[in-house]
Design an enzyme around this catalytic site. Structure first.
Site, short mmCIF file in Angstrom:
data_model
loop_
_atom_site.label_atom_id
_atom_site.label_comp_id
_atom_site.label_asym_id
_atom_site.label_seq_id
_atom_site.Cartn_x
_atom_site.Cartn_y
_atom_site.Cartn_z
N TYR A 74 -51.50 -42.51 -19.32
CA TYR A 74 -50.56 -42.79 -20.42
C TYR A 74 -50.87 -41.90 -21.61
CZ TYR A 74 -47.34 -45.41 -23.34
OH TYR A 74 -46.29 -45.76 -24.14
N PHE A 126 -24.36 -26.04 -31.80
CA PHE A 126 -24.42 -26.58 -30.45
C PHE A 126 -24.13 -28.07 -30.53
CE2 PHE A 126 -26.23 -28.40 -26.63
CZ PHE A 126 -25.51 -27.68 -25.69
N THR A 127 -23.46 -28.61 -29.52
CA THR A 127 -22.97 -29.99 -29.54
C THR A 127 -24.04 -31.00 -29.96
OG1 THR A 127 -23.38 -30.08 -27.16
CG2 THR A 127 -21.14 -29.58 -27.85
N ASP A 217 -33.58 -22.82 -32.39
CA ASP A 217 -33.22 -23.48 -31.15
C ASP A 217 -33.60 -22.47 -30.08
OD1 ASP A 217 -32.07 -24.39 -28.83
OD2 ASP A 217 -30.26 -25.14 -29.79
N LYS A 260 -33.47 -24.90 -19.64
CA LYS A 260 -32.77 -23.61 -19.57
C LYS A 260 -33.81 -22.52 -19.31
CE LYS A 260 -29.54 -26.30 -21.42
NZ LYS A 260 -29.45 -26.72 -22.79
N ARG A 384 -15.43 -24.89 -22.74
CA ARG A 384 -16.13 -24.75 -24.02
C ARG A 384 -15.05 -24.35 -25.02
NH1 ARG A 384 -19.65 -28.05 -24.24
NH2 ARG A 384 -21.79 -27.67 -23.61
N PHE A 451 -16.40 -34.26 -24.34
CA PHE A 451 -16.20 -33.39 -23.18
C PHE A 451 -16.86 -33.92 -21.91
CE2 PHE A 451 -20.45 -31.53 -23.23
CZ PHE A 451 -20.85 -31.75 -24.55
#
Ligand SMILES: *Cc1c(COP(=O)(O)O)cnc(C)c1O
Length: 459
Positions: A74, A126-127, A217, A260, A384, A451
């Site tokens: 943990y 970005f969303t 980001d 990504k 998009r 979306f």
């Protein structure tokens, strides 16, 4: 002059996953059942899945081997320390907070830095990033250069921040109401477009003059480094690793979706240099993600993230990855289909505004096009455009973004170039009968990030 030689992928295939071709009649039926939203299709009904490059990478044998070394304690798991070391070594930041994925890190950084009514400038949006900034009370301000909105522009660094826009925001609201600049690498919503090192240096200089932080980001940071290496003067002989480290050194930390460029199926982190912020983040982590040495991930996942970080900055890997995207993009473009140029790092974006110029934006041309490509060939892509952009929180109307695109995102190390040929053929085929297509209407709309689950019917 020496003849240009073919460069093949720097890996061979050890495990395969069968995929099935279905009939057009069948696909017509299931896309209707899915409300013409490619997100609502079942994966088993998809032949080539270009919905996203997120979490869809093929992991290496080394990453899988690492999964067997998961220390599921943990607290204080060995794998956390491997991850921490990888981030410190490759990204260059001191403190690391693991999160279940990128948005977990976005949530934490927004909560610990943004006060009600603050302004958060960023290069496009970005969303999930903007959603978290707004939930924390921030007002997002787009400061990307105008070329980013021109699908025709051949500008090689469309992800750049417009320094005049940033300066004028600082002049207008004051630096003390701007906690940080949200600086996205290889901007997703602009079509996978990079910023230059020169731009990052100038942004860094301007921000730090006013005491404004920069949080990257870093979701597609390796692709951004690759484009700097290929396109920017003085960087051709530098390694991806060096370029990435140099870029990161101009900022104060980053949020990362390792799903990504990190070459894993799940995971992310927040990396920081500031100790006080780190402590604040660490206090929030157990509430939303998990104990600070696992952050919502299993030990084995942390290990895969750590190993993925090293693999992702190998020059021959990232070169093969981006070249495959360019291979697909050039095939489509050379057939006369309108796409966003230059071709991006992770995806090819079809310009639905020009592809279906007879369908008005409020009848969702990009969504319609994505559905049609699926019917034609079983290739799954995503919208998009106006649906992704959502509604204006004040007026309640659609946001009407300038870009109305269909994204063909390429998973990393997953498909061959023959798959890319099938995709290109399908896009060209749909383009040949585009005049026959009509718009669609929205029949169900969720309150947030519509979306993902909105439903449509043919007009
Ligand atoms: C995917 C993505 C995120 C969010 O990451 P998740 O891991 O999906 O939560 C943030 N920013 C950009 C640019 C992304 O593409």
């Amino acid at each position: 002059m020496e003849k240009e030689r073919t460069i093949a992928e720097p890996w061979r295939i050890k495990v395969v996953e069968p995929i099935k071709v279905t009939t057009k009649e069948y696909r017509r039926e299931v896309i209707k059942e899915a409300g013409y939203n490619t997100f609502l299709l079942k994966s088993k009904d998809v032949f080539i899945d270009l919905l996203t490059d997120s979490g869809t990478s093929a992991m290496s044998d080394n990453q899988w081997a690492g999964m067997m070394l998961g220390d599921e304690a943990y607290s204080g798991s060995k794998n956390f320390y491997n991850l921490e070391k990888a981030v410190q070594e490759i990204y260059g930041y001191k403190y690391v907070l693991p999160t279940h994925q990128g948005r977990g890190a976005e949530h934490i950084i927004s909560q610990i830095t943004i006060k009600q009514g603050d302004f958060v400038p960023g290069n496009m949006y970005f969303t999930t990033t903007r959603e978290h900034q707004e939930r924390a009370g921030g007002i997002f301000v787009d400061v990307i250069i105008n070329e980013a909105y021109d699908t025709h522009s051949e500008h090689t660094f469309k992800g750049n921040i417009d320094l005049k826009k940033l300066q004028s925001l600082i002049d207008r609201v004051g630096a003390d109401r701007i906690p940080y600049v949200s600086f996205e690498m290889n901007v997703n919503m602009a079509g996978g477009q990079p910023f230059s090192m020169e731009n990052a240096e100038k942004v860094s200089e301007l921000c730090h003059k006013y005491g404004i932080s920069i949080f990257y980001d870093a979701t597609r940071c390796v692709e951004n480094a690759y484009f700097i290496q290929q396109r920017e003067k003085g960087y051709h002989d530098k390694s991806i690793k060096e370029i990435l480290k140099e870029t990161m050194s101009l900022g104060d930390g980053c949020t990362m979706s390792s799903k990504k460029d990190g070459l894993v199926n799940i995971g992310g982190f927040l990396a920081l240099n500031d100790y006080d912020l780190f402590v604040k983040g660490m206090a929030l982590l157990p509430v939303f993600e998990g104990f600070p040495t696992y952050g919502g991930l299993a030990g084995r996942d942390l290990e895969a993230v750590a190993r993925g970080i090293y693999e992702s900055v190998e020059d021959d890997y990232i070169s093969a990855r981006v070249r495959q995207v360019e291979y697909l993009g050039n095939k489509i473009k050379d057939s006369g289909v309108p796409i966003v140029t230059p071709i991006g790092g992770h995806a090819v974006y079809l310009d639905a505004k020009r592809f279906l110029s007879h369908i008005p934006q409020y009848e969702f041309p990009a969504q319609r096009l994505a559905a049609e490509i699926y019917v034609d060939s079983g290739v799954r892509s995503m919208e998009r455009g106006i649906i992704s952009a959502g509604r204006d929180k004040k007026t309640g109307d659609h946001k009407y973004p300038k870009l109305e695109l269909v994204r063909l995102a390429i998973p990393r190390r997953v498909y061959t170039n023959l798959h890319m040929d099938v995709v290109a053929e399908s896009v060209v085929e749909v383009y040949s009968y585009r005049d026959k297509l009509r718009g669609i209407k929205m029949v169900y709309e969720p309150a947030q990030l519509r979306f993902f689950t909105a439903r449509f019917e043919l007009l």
